[in-house]
Design a protein around this motif. Structure first.
Motif, PDB file in Angstrom:
ATOM      1  N   PRO A  67       0.936  -1.116  -0.170  1.00 58.06           N
ATOM      2  CA  PRO A  67      -0.109  -0.383  -0.124  1.00 58.06           C
ATOM      3  C   PRO A  67       0.666   1.052  -0.135  1.00 58.06           C
ATOM      4  CG  PRO A  67      -0.014  -1.052   2.174  1.00 58.06           C
ATOM      5  CD  PRO A  67       0.674  -2.149   1.296  1.00 58.06           C
ATOM      6  N   TRP A  68       0.498   2.485  -0.370  1.00 62.04           N
ATOM      7  CA  TRP A  68       1.219   3.889  -0.149  1.00 62.04           C
ATOM      8  C   TRP A  68       1.547   3.603   0.708  1.00 62.04           C
ATOM      9  CZ3 TRP A  68       2.897   5.698  -4.324  1.00 62.04           C
ATOM     10  CH2 TRP A  68       2.985   7.173  -4.619  1.00 62.04           C
ATOM     11  N   PHE A  69       2.324   4.479   1.091  1.00 58.74           N
ATOM     12  CA  PHE A  69       2.979   4.797   2.016  1.00 58.74           C
ATOM     13  C   PHE A  69       2.214   5.377   3.217  1.00 58.74           C
ATOM     14  CE2 PHE A  69       6.794   5.302  -1.007  1.00 58.74           C
ATOM     15  CZ  PHE A  69       6.667   4.762  -0.698  1.00 58.74           C
ATOM     16  N   GLY A  70       2.417   5.005   4.667  1.00 53.61           N
ATOM     17  CA  GLY A  70       1.130   5.718   5.591  1.00 53.61           C
ATOM     18  C   GLY A  70      -0.520   5.273   5.645  1.00 53.61           C
ATOM     19  N   SER A  71      -0.547   4.388   4.504  1.00 58.31           N
ATOM     20  CA  SER A  71      -2.384   3.994   4.097  1.00 58.31           C
ATOM     21  C   SER A  71      -2.058   2.565   5.926  1.00 58.31           C
ATOM     22  CB  SER A  71      -2.140   2.687   3.032  1.00 58.31           C
ATOM     23  OG  SER A  71      -2.380   3.328   1.662  1.00 58.31           O
ATOM     24  N   ILE A  72      -1.457   2.260   6.310  1.00 55.53           N
ATOM     25  CA  ILE A  72      -1.435   1.249   7.360  1.00 55.53           C
ATOM     26  C   ILE A  72      -1.423   2.173   8.641  1.00 55.53           C
ATOM     27  CG2 ILE A  72      -0.099  -0.158   8.406  1.00 55.53           C
ATOM     28  CD1 ILE A  72       1.322  -1.556   6.519  1.00 55.53           C
ATOM     29  N   THR A  73      -0.608   2.690   8.454  1.00 58.19           N
ATOM     30  CA  THR A  73      -0.529   3.774   9.939  1.00 58.19           C
ATOM     31  C   THR A  73      -2.290   4.772   9.429  1.00 58.19           C
ATOM     32  OG1 THR A  73       1.452   3.895   9.712  1.00 58.19           O
ATOM     33  CG2 THR A  73      -0.298   5.663  10.818  1.00 58.19           C
ATOM     34  N   ALA A  74      -2.397   4.994   8.746  1.00 53.42           N
ATOM     35  CA  ALA A  74      -3.678   5.556   8.547  1.00 53.42           C
ATOM     36  C   ALA A  74      -4.837   4.470   9.222  1.00 53.42           C
ATOM     37  CB  ALA A  74      -4.410   6.330   7.485  1.00 53.42           C
ATOM     38  N   ARG A  75      -4.830   3.187   8.640  1.00 52.18           N
ATOM     39  CA  ARG A  75      -5.901   2.463   8.598  1.00 52.18           C
ATOM     40  C   ARG A  75      -6.413   2.579  10.385  1.00 52.18           C
ATOM     41  NH1 ARG A  75      -4.384  -1.057   5.118  1.00 52.18           N
ATOM     42  NH2 ARG A  75      -4.668  -0.368   3.979  1.00 52.18           N
ATOM     43  N   GLU A  76      -4.943   2.115  10.583  1.00 56.34           N
ATOM     44  CA  GLU A  76      -4.395   1.217  12.659  1.00 56.34           C
ATOM     45  C   GLU A  76      -5.674   3.126  13.014  1.00 56.34           C
ATOM     46  OE1 GLU A  76      -0.709   1.508  13.070  1.00 56.34           O
ATOM     47  OE2 GLU A  76      -0.431  -0.795  13.040  1.00 56.34           O
ATOM     48  N   ASN A  77      -4.919   4.693  12.638  1.00 53.11           N
ATOM     49  CA  ASN A  77      -5.272   5.363  13.085  1.00 53.11           C
ATOM     50  C   ASN A  77      -6.949   5.361  13.458  1.00 53.11           C
ATOM     51  OD1 ASN A  77      -3.320   6.256  14.188  1.00 53.11           O
ATOM     52  ND2 ASN A  77      -2.950   7.755  12.348  1.00 53.11           N
ATOM     53  N   TYR A  78      -7.610   4.894  12.182  1.00 48.42           N
ATOM     54  CA  TYR A  78      -9.295   4.847  11.763  1.00 48.42           C
ATOM     55  C   TYR A  78     -10.011   4.079  13.084  1.00 48.42           C
ATOM     56  CZ  TYR A  78     -13.964   3.643   9.751  1.00 48.42           C
ATOM     57  OH  TYR A  78     -15.067   3.643   9.914  1.00 48.42           O
ATOM     58  N   VAL A  79      -9.261   2.651  13.170  1.00 45.87           N
ATOM     59  CA  VAL A  79      -9.827   1.656  14.187  1.00 45.87           C
ATOM     60  C   VAL A  79      -9.087   2.426  15.272  1.00 45.87           C
ATOM     61  CG1 VAL A  79      -9.111  -0.606  15.143  1.00 45.87           C
ATOM     62  CG2 VAL A  79      -9.379  -0.099  12.079  1.00 45.87           C
ATOM     63  N   SER A  80      -8.537   2.744  15.533  1.00 50.46           N
ATOM     64  CA  SER A  80      -7.817   3.402  16.722  1.00 50.46           C
ATOM     65  C   SER A  80      -9.294   4.184  17.427  1.00 50.46           C
ATOM     66  CB  SER A  80      -6.774   3.772  17.250  1.00 50.46           C
ATOM     67  OG  SER A  80      -5.959   2.855  17.367  1.00 50.46           O
ATOM     68  N   SER A  81      -9.884   4.773  15.888  1.00 48.95           N
ATOM     69  CA  SER A  81     -10.778   6.038  16.702  1.00 48.95           C
ATOM     70  C   SER A  81     -11.973   5.259  16.976  1.00 48.95           C
ATOM     71  CB  SER A  81     -11.028   7.194  15.642  1.00 48.95           C
ATOM     72  OG  SER A  81     -10.923   6.741  14.664  1.00 48.95           O
ATOM     73  N   LEU A  82     -12.031   4.460  16.041  1.00 52.63           N
ATOM     74  CA  LEU A  82     -13.638   3.902  16.012  1.00 52.63           C
ATOM     75  C   LEU A  82     -13.573   3.073  17.948  1.00 52.63           C
ATOM     76  CD1 LEU A  82     -14.252   1.533  13.573  1.00 52.63           C
ATOM     77  CD2 LEU A  82     -15.329   4.032  13.632  1.00 52.63           C
ATOM     78  N   ALA A  83     -12.502   2.547  18.305  1.00 61.77           N
ATOM     79  CA  ALA A  83     -12.321   2.300  19.652  1.00 61.77           C
ATOM     80  C   ALA A  83     -12.970   3.250  20.967  1.00 61.77           C
ATOM     81  CB  ALA A  83     -10.819   1.026  19.641  1.00 61.77           C
TER      82      ALA A  83
END
Length: 405
Positions: free
Chosen positions: A88-104
């Motif tokens: 994935p593009w640079f930072g995509s995994i981090t963005a996905r982690e941040n999104y899931v963390s915000s839902l938590a």
């Protein structure tokens, strides 16, 4: 949460020497209530999803066998093995982690809200039990008082200073009070079940209640501006942030994906021939690029996220209005409960004075048992109203604390 429990208990200016501390019961409910456990498990699941999204796409492997072997200068190709990995593009995994963390984080607010509601429900049920038990005691006292008057009426009947009708009216009034008391007993058992189930225990467990609740001289100070920090409102802030993280992830998903791969082709030697690279296998590194040229999906997701943020803003404002209305209503109801309590205290004193006058009248032989019943009925009414006003004071205080602490 500890501060909320502490202030709830601090409202009670009476002694717990003859009853279980409400704080202990609340802590038991927080530890055992299945709804709280449900929300905690949901939060754990949401938190665990961070590990789920911290991955890259699956590595692709392929094996092919040439049924009809193609001939090349260096020999016939027999089979092919390939491997490919998309990144994935640079930072995509981090963005996905941040999104899931915000839902938590938003899900965690559900735990806080549920705990606050549970504390309020346990407290209110406790006060209801206290009111029902105290009313039973008041009915017992009034029944005993009527029995005393019945004895006086029987004595007066012997000397022709009272009629049999007076005795019968006193007895019928006792029957009515006994009936009302039995109704209260059934209501108490129902409320006891409610209370015990909040603590997730057997419904028949006896509740050791305090003997007396007293309205304090001054109301506890509540900072109404703390309403803005209420978890029911901060949850919307967390949801708003999760949409922001969703949009950042959407932007990352609209970027290209880079792939790296390797192809290996097995080549057979050409028979009866001798030259360089005869039968030399083929190794071919590859780089690929996945470009979302038709990215209507991402553009649509951006518009949806913008609309979701507007929706969350309106929902928060709506909920804030509801909470402000509930707080204002609870404050006014608590003031009304104090006023009612003061009025009933005055009325009870006057009813006691009237009762003393009737007793003195009996000594002079001029007691009127119609007046006895009227005064007794008024006194019972004032006592019940006072119990209700005390209960309402603490119930409204519980609501105020739920909203402001």
């Amino acid at each position: 949460m500890k501060r909320l429990i502490f202030i709830l208990i601090g409202l009670m200016t009476f002694s717990f020497s003859n009853g279980q501390q409400l704080e202990i019961l609340i802590n038991e409910a927080l530890a055992n209530n299945p709804e709280i456990q449900k929300f905690e498990l949901q939060y754990s699941i949401a938190s665990e999803k961070v590990n789920e999204v911290n991955t890259i796409p699956n590595t692709e492997f392929g094996v092919g066998y040439f049924v009809s072997e193609p001939e090349t200068r260096t020999g016939a190709q027999r089979f092919k093995i390939s491997a490919k990995q998309m990144m994935p593009w640079f930072g995509s995994i981090t963005a996905r982690e941040n999104y899931v963390s915000s839902l938590a984080d938003a899900k965690y607010e559900d735990i806080t809200i549920a705990k606050r509601k549970l504390v309020a429900s346990v407290s209110q049920s406790y006060y209801n039990l206290y009111a029902l038990k105290t009313k039973q005691r008041v009915f017992d006292e009034n029944i005993a008082l009527l029995k005393t008057y019945e004895t006086l009426a029987l004595t007066s009947l012997e000397v022709a200073k009272a009629s049999a009708v007076d005795v019968l009216r006193l007895q019928m009034r006792q029957n009515e009070l006994e009936q009302s008391k039995q109704v209260l007993v059934q209501m108490y058992l129902a409320e006891q079940t409610t209370f015990n189930k909040l603590l997730n225990r057997e419904k028949s467990i006896e509740i050791d209640l305090v003997n007396e609740l007293i309205i304090p001289l001054n109301d506890a100070l509540n900072e109404t501006e703390n309403l803005a920090l209420h978890p029911e409102l901060t949850k919307y802030d967390k949801l708003f942030q999760s949409v922001e993280q969703s949009e950042l992830l959407n932007q990352k998903d609209s970027q290209p994906m880079i792939g790296f791969g390797l192809d290996y082709v097995s080549v057979s030697e050409r028979p009866n021939m001798n030259f360089s690279d005869n039968g030399k296998d083929i190794v071919m590194p590859m780089v690929s690029l996945s470009i979302p040229i038709f990215n209507k999906k991402n553009k649509s997701q951006t518009r949806q996220n913008a609309l979701k943020q507007q929706e969350i803003t309106f929902k928060k404002q709506e909920r804030e209005n509801v909470l402000e209305t509930a707080l204002s209503k609870a404050i006014n109801n608590r003031i009304a409960a104090r006023i009612s309590n003061n009025t009933q205290t005055k009325n009870l004193k006057q009813a006691k004075d009237a009762e003393e006058i009737l007793i003195k009248s009996y000594e002079t032989g001029t007691i009127d048992f119609n007046d006895v019943l009227d005064i007794q009925e008024l006194q019972l009414k004032f006592q019940i109203n006072q119990i209700e006003s005390v209960k309402n004071y603490y119930v409204q205080s519980t609501i105020i604390n739920y909203l402001t602490i």
